[in-house]
Design a protein around this motif. Sequence first.
Motif, PDB file in Angstrom:
ATOM      1  N   HIS A  32       0.827  -1.212   0.000  1.00 14.79           N
ATOM      2  CA  HIS A  32       0.000   0.000   0.000  1.00 14.79           C
ATOM      3  C   HIS A  32       0.856   1.254   0.000  1.00 14.79           C
ATOM      4  CE1 HIS A  32       0.888   0.005   4.317  1.00 14.79           C
ATOM      5  NE2 HIS A  32       0.455   1.247   4.354  1.00 14.79           N
ATOM      6  N   VAL A  33       2.054   1.176   0.607  1.00 13.04           N
ATOM      7  CA  VAL A  33       2.960   2.329   0.617  1.00 13.04           C
ATOM      8  C   VAL A  33       3.429   2.640  -0.797  1.00 13.04           C
ATOM      9  CG1 VAL A  33       5.134   3.248   1.491  1.00 13.04           C
ATOM     10  CG2 VAL A  33       3.681   1.840   2.976  1.00 13.04           C
ATOM     11  N   ARG A  34       3.804   1.595  -1.561  1.00 11.55           N
ATOM     12  CA  ARG A  34       4.227   1.793  -2.943  1.00 11.55           C
ATOM     13  C   ARG A  34       3.088   2.331  -3.795  1.00 11.55           C
ATOM     14  NH1 ARG A  34       6.608  -3.227  -2.112  1.00 11.55           N
ATOM     15  NH2 ARG A  34       5.023  -4.269  -3.380  1.00 11.55           N
ATOM     16  N   LEU A  35       1.876   1.834  -3.554  1.00  8.89           N
ATOM     17  CA  LEU A  35       0.727   2.296  -4.324  1.00  8.89           C
ATOM     18  C   LEU A  35       0.490   3.791  -4.113  1.00  8.89           C
ATOM     19  CD1 LEU A  35      -1.747   1.785  -6.107  1.00  8.89           C
ATOM     20  CD2 LEU A  35      -3.001   1.134  -4.031  1.00  8.89           C
ATOM     21  N   LEU A  36       0.433   4.219  -2.854  1.00 14.24           N
ATOM     22  CA  LEU A  36       0.169   5.623  -2.552  1.00 14.24           C
ATOM     23  C   LEU A  36       1.324   6.515  -3.020  1.00 14.24           C
ATOM     24  CD1 LEU A  36      -1.359   5.322   1.040  1.00 14.24           C
ATOM     25  CD2 LEU A  36      -2.548   5.461  -1.154  1.00 14.24           C
ATOM     26  N   ALA A  37       2.545   6.021  -2.922  1.00 17.16           N
ATOM     27  CA  ALA A  37       3.700   6.818  -3.326  1.00 17.16           C
ATOM     28  C   ALA A  37       3.730   7.072  -4.827  1.00 17.16           C
ATOM     29  CB  ALA A  37       4.982   6.128  -2.883  1.00 17.16           C
ATOM     30  N   ASN A  38       3.054   6.233  -5.588  1.00 17.20           N
ATOM     31  CA  ASN A  38       3.062   6.379  -7.041  1.00 17.20           C
ATOM     32  C   ASN A  38       1.754   6.950  -7.581  1.00 17.20           C
ATOM     33  OD1 ASN A  38       5.691   5.113  -8.190  1.00 17.20           O
ATOM     34  ND2 ASN A  38       5.041   3.680  -6.591  1.00 17.20           N
ATOM     35  N   CYS A  39       1.055   7.680  -6.728  1.00 17.36           N
ATOM     36  CA  CYS A  39      -0.152   8.399  -7.139  1.00 17.36           C
ATOM     37  C   CYS A  39       0.055   9.880  -6.806  1.00 17.36           C
ATOM     38  CB  CYS A  39      -1.384   7.856  -6.425  1.00 17.36           C
ATOM     39  SG  CYS A  39      -1.731   6.111  -6.748  1.00 17.36           S
ATOM     40  N   PRO A  40       0.828  10.605  -7.600  1.00 17.23           N
ATOM     41  CA  PRO A  40       1.208  11.973  -7.247  1.00 17.23           C
ATOM     42  C   PRO A  40       0.062  12.975  -7.230  1.00 17.23           C
ATOM     43  CG  PRO A  40       1.900  11.450  -9.491  1.00 17.23           C
ATOM     44  CD  PRO A  40       1.435  10.166  -8.874  1.00 17.23           C
ATOM     45  N   ALA A  41      -1.060  12.658  -7.867  1.00 19.60           N
ATOM     46  CA  ALA A  41      -2.188  13.585  -7.914  1.00 19.60           C
ATOM     47  C   ALA A  41      -3.305  13.208  -6.954  1.00 19.60           C
ATOM     48  CB  ALA A  41      -2.744  13.665  -9.343  1.00 19.60           C
ATOM     49  N   ILE A  48       0.672  -1.956  10.262  1.00 19.49           N
ATOM     50  CA  ILE A  48       0.602  -0.505  10.426  1.00 19.49           C
ATOM     51  C   ILE A  48       0.294   0.116   9.067  1.00 19.49           C
ATOM     52  CG2 ILE A  48       1.821   1.588  11.118  1.00 19.49           C
ATOM     53  CD1 ILE A  48       3.560  -0.102  12.923  1.00 19.49           C
ATOM     54  N   PHE A  49      -0.832   0.790   8.962  1.00 18.08           N
ATOM     55  CA  PHE A  49      -1.228   1.395   7.699  1.00 18.08           C
ATOM     56  C   PHE A  49      -0.648   2.809   7.634  1.00 18.08           C
ATOM     57  CE2 PHE A  49      -3.852   2.926   4.267  1.00 18.08           C
ATOM     58  CZ  PHE A  49      -4.090   1.788   3.512  1.00 18.08           C
ATOM     59  N   ILE A  50       0.263   3.017   6.684  1.00 20.69           N
ATOM     60  CA  ILE A  50       0.992   4.282   6.580  1.00 20.69           C
ATOM     61  C   ILE A  50       0.444   5.104   5.421  1.00 20.69           C
ATOM     62  CG2 ILE A  50       3.256   5.331   6.240  1.00 20.69           C
ATOM     63  CD1 ILE A  50       4.493   2.768   7.338  1.00 20.69           C
ATOM     64  N   VAL A  51       0.064   6.339   5.727  1.00 21.85           N
ATOM     65  CA  VAL A  51      -0.434   7.259   4.698  1.00 21.85           C
ATOM     66  C   VAL A  51       0.409   8.519   4.741  1.00 21.85           C
ATOM     67  CG1 VAL A  51      -2.405   8.579   3.848  1.00 21.85           C
ATOM     68  CG2 VAL A  51      -2.767   6.333   4.895  1.00 21.85           C
ATOM     69  N   LYS A  52       1.321   8.641   3.758  1.00 18.33           N
ATOM     70  CA  LYS A  52       2.142   9.837   3.613  1.00 18.33           C
ATOM     71  C   LYS A  52       1.984  10.327   2.183  1.00 18.33           C
ATOM     72  CE  LYS A  52       5.571   8.676   7.146  1.00 18.33           C
ATOM     73  NZ  LYS A  52       7.012   8.538   7.474  1.00 18.33           N
ATOM     74  N   LEU A  83      -2.733   3.301  12.716  1.00 21.50           N
ATOM     75  CA  LEU A  83      -2.623   4.159  11.543  1.00 21.50           C
ATOM     76  C   LEU A  83      -1.492   5.157  11.751  1.00 21.50           C
ATOM     77  CD1 LEU A  83      -3.751   5.577   8.912  1.00 21.50           C
ATOM     78  CD2 LEU A  83      -5.209   6.897  10.482  1.00 21.50           C
ATOM     79  N   VAL A  84      -0.676   5.341  10.736  1.00 25.32           N
ATOM     80  CA  VAL A  84       0.328   6.406  10.731  1.00 25.32           C
ATOM     81  C   VAL A  84      -0.064   7.370   9.621  1.00 25.32           C
ATOM     82  CG1 VAL A  84       2.727   7.004  10.302  1.00 25.32           C
ATOM     83  CG2 VAL A  84       2.173   4.979  11.663  1.00 25.32           C
ATOM     84  N   LEU A  85      -0.450   8.572  10.003  1.00 24.65           N
ATOM     85  CA  LEU A  85      -0.935   9.563   9.051  1.00 24.65           C
ATOM     86  C   LEU A  85      -0.036  10.786   9.078  1.00 24.65           C
ATOM     87  CD1 LEU A  85      -3.070  10.622   7.075  1.00 24.65           C
ATOM     88  CD2 LEU A  85      -4.421  11.359   9.056  1.00 24.65           C
ATOM     89  N   ASP A  86       0.548  11.086   7.925  1.00 24.40           N
ATOM     90  CA  ASP A  86       1.422  12.252   7.791  1.00 24.40           C
ATOM     91  C   ASP A  86       1.163  12.894   6.432  1.00 24.40           C
ATOM     92  OD1 ASP A  86       3.337  14.176   7.951  1.00 24.40           O
ATOM     93  OD2 ASP A  86       5.057  12.827   7.878  1.00 24.40           O
ATOM     94  N   SER A  87       0.065  13.630   6.353  1.00 27.19           N
ATOM     95  CA  SER A  87      -0.332  14.307   5.119  1.00 27.19           C
ATOM     96  C   SER A  87      -0.758  15.730   5.482  1.00 27.19           C
ATOM     97  CB  SER A  87      -1.477  13.554   4.433  1.00 27.19           C
ATOM     98  OG  SER A  87      -1.085  12.242   4.087  1.00 27.19           O
ATOM     99  N   PRO A  88       0.182  16.640   5.559  1.00 27.85           N
ATOM    100  CA  PRO A  88      -0.098  17.991   6.076  1.00 27.85           C
ATOM    101  C   PRO A  88      -1.061  18.803   5.234  1.00 27.85           C
ATOM    102  CG  PRO A  88       2.120  17.858   5.141  1.00 27.85           C
ATOM    103  CD  PRO A  88       1.606  16.459   5.212  1.00 27.85           C
ATOM    104  N   GLY A  89      -1.367  18.371   4.015  1.00 27.50           N
ATOM    105  CA  GLY A  89      -2.294  19.118   3.181  1.00 27.50           C
ATOM    106  C   GLY A  89      -3.746  18.759   3.401  1.00 27.50           C
ATOM    107  N   LEU A  90      -4.028  17.835   4.333  1.00 27.85           N
ATOM    108  CA  LEU A  90      -5.401  17.382   4.563  1.00 27.85           C
ATOM    109  C   LEU A  90      -6.328  18.519   4.967  1.00 27.85           C
ATOM    110  CD1 LEU A  90      -5.278  13.941   6.419  1.00 27.85           C
ATOM    111  CD2 LEU A  90      -6.361  14.441   4.237  1.00 27.85           C
ATOM    112  N   ARG A  91      -7.548  18.484   4.396  1.00 28.47           N
ATOM    113  CA  ARG A  91      -8.596  19.440   4.775  1.00 28.47           C
ATOM    114  C   ARG A  91      -9.822  18.746   5.369  1.00 28.47           C
ATOM    115  NH1 ARG A  91      -7.785  24.569   3.341  1.00 28.47           N
ATOM    116  NH2 ARG A  91      -6.154  25.048   1.800  1.00 28.47           N
TER     117      ARG A  91
END
Length: 443
Positions: free
Chosen positions: A176-185, A201-205, A222-230
């Motif tokens: 899942h880390v590789r999947l999210l890392a390769n979705c730049p938009a 551990i589900f990582i979302v960066k 869950l590990v969540l590190d996405s500072p642009g979240l609204r």
Amino acid sequence: MPRIDRISALHDDLLLNILSLVPTKDAVTTMVLSKRWGSVWTMVPKLEYEDTSKEGGTSVWRLVDKYLLLHKAPVLESFHIQAKRQFTDNADVGKCVSYAVDHNVRELSFIIIPPLIFPIQPEFLLLPSNFYTSKTLVNLTLSCSALVVDVPSQACLPLLQTLVLLKVVFKDESSHVRLLANCPALSNLRVNRNSCDNVKIFIVKVPSLKSFTYMQLDFMPLVLDSPGLRHLSIYDHEDLGSIQNMPHLDTAYVSHLVSQPNDKFLRSFSSVRNLHLRLMNVACCSAATFSRLMKFKLHFVGPANPELITGCSEFCSLEPLMIFLHNSPILKELTISYGVYNYWEDLPLSWNQQSSVPGCLSSHLEIFVWERFGGIRIQERECVEYILANSKRLKTATVLPLCYYNLEKKEEMVEDIKSMYRISPASQLITHSDSANPGRPTT
């Protein structure tokens, strides 16, 4: 009088628009209406198949296989498959997804709902290799407990904006880390965890992420590190794990039903503007300062088992709420909802008169709602009375009594609420929620 074939006079573009609005199976059956329909449907850029057949009916996979052989549209806008029965083999999935990707699909939805009793299905399903390198995919939904997400190193989905993963399985901890890392938009992500999905551990960066919904029921941090979240929604019954600061967060819904919550997680929400908490224990509410918070709802859910609350006075404390108000200086809307059981009425409710009035009550609070107001415990009444007596800019106060089973008692509570002093002379008081018998606001 002979019948006039008015359909044949319609332009092909109009016919395609009409056929795009109905499921593909229905579009194909319209061939009997006119000779022109027989070829026009094959150019429809939207394909939708849903298996609603009963035992013994034609499998959705046979229909898909048949229609794909006849389909001629060079580009697919969307491809949707929802099967409520078992699939046949891995080839079905690979053929459908490969076809969609080869035809530059923009929206792909693949939903398999296995039978509840004795499901007949392969041990796992794999997506074809070309799926992970689609250059056109914008919206993707995958929902299947037997689908294994195996992300290759060369994966890249450059246009993907919305991703929904429901009960899927990942090949390993890093898939899942590789999947999210390769979705730049990627800007919208929804994840509903499978307890056997091979991820501890589900990582979302994801720097581009704007909206995230996460649900899990077991102990899976869950590990969540996405500072642009609204916008953030979390449904968690165990451990929230690590959530980094989100400086641009506008709305957050957090359901954290544990008896002893870790108060550190709330500090990550310190910049939120609209916060809805669903908690079993409100003690953590006093853990952070919310300098931007303007709208807050506290949904208090008591344990169903009365033995769990014996001797646990912190479950029923209102003091953290008062500290929370002190820490939310510009709060404009406050809603309190007590989803508790009848036996809670016999428990003590901790409440102490505040030495100083929270700044939000003095200068900002405009809307106040107390749902499921019990009124039996004097502390609960004193808390409501305190808020009404100190909210100088209050415009609307809604206090809804809980005594639905006793109309006489309910009316007594309504009269008691009306007698409470309100420092804001222009405020309206609402004490009924039944639209058939609405209470007339009083000023």
